[in-house]
Design a protein around this motif. Structure first.
Motif, PDB file in Angstrom:
ATOM      1  N   ARG A 225       0.827  -1.207   0.000  1.00 38.24           N
ATOM      2  CA  ARG A 225       0.000   0.000   0.000  1.00 38.24           C
ATOM      3  C   ARG A 225       0.865   1.262   0.000  1.00 38.24           C
ATOM      4  N   LYS A 248      -9.995   7.381 -14.519  1.00 44.85           N
ATOM      5  CA  LYS A 248     -10.266   5.966 -14.751  1.00 44.85           C
ATOM      6  C   LYS A 248      -8.987   5.154 -14.531  1.00 44.85           C
ATOM      7  N   ALA A 250      -7.154   1.065 -13.623  1.00 41.73           N
ATOM      8  CA  ALA A 250      -7.272  -0.397 -13.634  1.00 41.73           C
ATOM      9  C   ALA A 250      -6.065  -0.971 -12.908  1.00 41.73           C
ATOM     10  N   VAL A 251      -6.245  -2.182 -12.379  1.00 42.44           N
ATOM     11  CA  VAL A 251      -5.184  -2.848 -11.636  1.00 42.44           C
ATOM     12  C   VAL A 251      -4.926  -4.206 -12.267  1.00 42.44           C
ATOM     13  N   PHE A 284      -6.119  -6.935  -5.310  1.00 44.18           N
ATOM     14  CA  PHE A 284      -6.844  -5.859  -5.998  1.00 44.18           C
ATOM     15  C   PHE A 284      -7.443  -4.869  -5.002  1.00 44.18           C
ATOM     16  N   SER A 285      -8.043  -5.384  -3.943  1.00 43.56           N
ATOM     17  CA  SER A 285      -8.692  -4.510  -2.974  1.00 43.56           C
ATOM     18  C   SER A 285      -7.680  -3.625  -2.252  1.00 43.56           C
ATOM     19  N   ALA A 288      -6.487  -0.978  -4.893  1.00 37.54           N
ATOM     20  CA  ALA A 288      -7.565  -0.028  -5.189  1.00 37.54           C
ATOM     21  C   ALA A 288      -7.785   0.938  -4.032  1.00 37.54           C
ATOM     22  N   ILE A 291      -5.136   3.595  -4.161  1.00 33.50           N
ATOM     23  CA  ILE A 291      -5.402   4.563  -5.230  1.00 33.50           C
ATOM     24  C   ILE A 291      -6.498   5.533  -4.801  1.00 33.50           C
ATOM     25  N   LYS A 292      -7.540   5.021  -4.181  1.00 37.32           N
ATOM     26  CA  LYS A 292      -8.646   5.865  -3.729  1.00 37.32           C
ATOM     27  C   LYS A 292      -8.192   6.888  -2.690  1.00 37.32           C
ATOM     28  N   SER A 298     -11.962   8.834  -8.450  1.00 35.49           N
ATOM     29  CA  SER A 298     -11.469   7.840  -9.410  1.00 35.49           C
ATOM     30  C   SER A 298     -12.424   6.664  -9.467  1.00 35.49           C
ATOM     31  N   VAL A 300     -13.036   2.576 -11.439  1.00 32.98           N
ATOM     32  CA  VAL A 300     -12.409   1.458 -12.143  1.00 32.98           C
ATOM     33  C   VAL A 300     -12.950   1.385 -13.561  1.00 32.98           C
ATOM     34  N   SER A 308      -2.846   2.805 -15.123  1.00 32.38           N
ATOM     35  CA  SER A 308      -2.875   1.377 -14.783  1.00 32.38           C
ATOM     36  C   SER A 308      -1.773   1.076 -13.772  1.00 32.38           C
TER      37      SER A 308
END
Length: 360
Positions: A225, A248, A250-251, A284-285, A288, A291-292, A298, A300, A308
């Motif tokens: 993280r 936008k 993506a991961v 992924f969680s 994400a 990023i948030k 933002s 996905v 990305s």
């Protein structure tokens, strides 16, 4: 046995010895005559290849045929432990299985053109190579060290400070910079892609994809993280005026090499934190959420992401059991392809592996 019989036996043995000597002389004479016939006529020169080429090497580039131009570096066996302790940047290259050496030469040839301050230096050939001796192991012999002997007993090697790291999975190459060295990894890949598109750089034969690693960390929720937050923050500072609203993203998470390493033992232990993060959805969680935190506005978008975040599990050789390291990169849409899955763009169009499957 009478004296007469004994004399007859001695005469027979003498005849047999004379016959054997005569046969050997005849064979030697024939071999000498055949050797004379095979000699080239006066005024002509025949050059026998020193190394027999296999079918896959027919049509190789000149720099591939002559190992004196580009030498294959030895593995840096100290690199895995350093990567475990500190973040490193570098490049992960995909290539065909059993073509790692050709891909290594090709990757060095490509990368050295775009790495800043890649000065050249001279070094001595491997000790004992002039006598056909290779002190460490058979890998030195395979690397063509003996063939690199020149008139001055030195060969030229590019000093781009890249270390070749040993991996447990075939079809992958990992180059890392020393700890603390942070060249513009993504910009280097940009330049390579631009040169390929403009045809100022020849299409590679062995290197399929070059994944730029902007940082590495142990596969731990807190460390992952922290690294993702750092790289996303830097990306947003450099590209804040180029992105739409909402942003936008993506991961991508690639777990190549899990089955080839001791990490497969970890996966069986569901209570182990590493086993949890090896799960795709959990990783992924975590990414994400990071990023948030940096970009609240933002969403996905797996088809048309503007940014990305790619996570690559690095199958390092020589790290302790139960340890895992990932390489992380935050890339713009110009360097990413979303079909058949989210990945760095291939260097060569329509790359196909054996069996008609697209190379990963």
């Amino acid at each position: 046995m009478s004296n007469e019989q004994e004399r007859e036996r001695e005469r027979a043995c003498g005849v047999i010895r004379i016959y054997r000597v005569a046969v050997i002389d005849i064979r030697s004479t024939k071999m000498a005559e055949e050797g004379e016939k095979e000699k080239p006529e006066s005024g002509t020169t025949e050059i026998e290849p020193s190394v027999e080429k296999d079918k896959g090497e027919i049509g190789m580039k000149p720099w591939e045929q002559h190992s004196a131009v580009i030498s294959i570096p030895r593995f840096d066996y100290n690199a895995p432990s350093s990567i475990l302790r500190h973040s490193h940047c570098g490049f992960l290259v995909t290539c065909p299985i059993k073509r790692e050496k050709s891909a290594t030469k090709e990757a060095i040839c490509i990368l050295e053109k775009y790495i800043p301050n890649a000065a050249a230096k001279k070094r001595k050939v491997c000790p004992g190579a002039a006598n056909g001796e290779y002190p460490d192991n058979s890998e030195n012999k395979d690397s063509g060290c003996k063939n690199e002997i020149s008139e001055s007993d030195t060969c030229v090697e590019k000093n781009h400070e890249l270390s070749l790291v040993k991996l447990t999975r075939s079809g992958l190459l990992l180059f890392t910079f020393p700890c603390g060295k942070s060249p513009p990894i993504v910009n280097i890949l940009f330049d390579i892609v631009h040169s390929l598109e403009s045809k100022s750089l020849n299409m590679p034969r062995w290197c399929h994809r070059i994944f730029p690693i902007q940082g590495t960390c142990v596969l731990d929720e807190k460390e992952l993280r922290t690294l993702v937050s750092k790289l996303v923050s830097e990306f947003m500072i450099d590209n804040q005026n180029k992105l739409g609203q909402p942003v936008k993203f993506a991961v991508g998470y690639n777990r190549r090499g899990i089955e080839e390493t001791e990490m497969k033992k970890v996966r069986k232990n569901e209570n182990d934190p590493l086993s949890t993060l090896l799960d795709r959805d959990k990783c992924f969680s975590v990414v994400a959420a990071a990023i948030k935190d940096i970009v609240p506005n933002s969403v996905v978008d797996l088809k048309h992401p503007e940014v990305s975040v790619l996570i690559e599990l690095l199958p390092l050789s020589g790290i302790p059991d139960g340890s895992a390291v990932v390489g992380v990169s935050v890339l713009p849409k110009a360097l990413v392809s979303t079909k058949p899955r989210l990945s760095v763009k291939a260097l060569v169009a329509d790359i196909k592996a054996k069996g008609g499957k697209r190379s990963q």
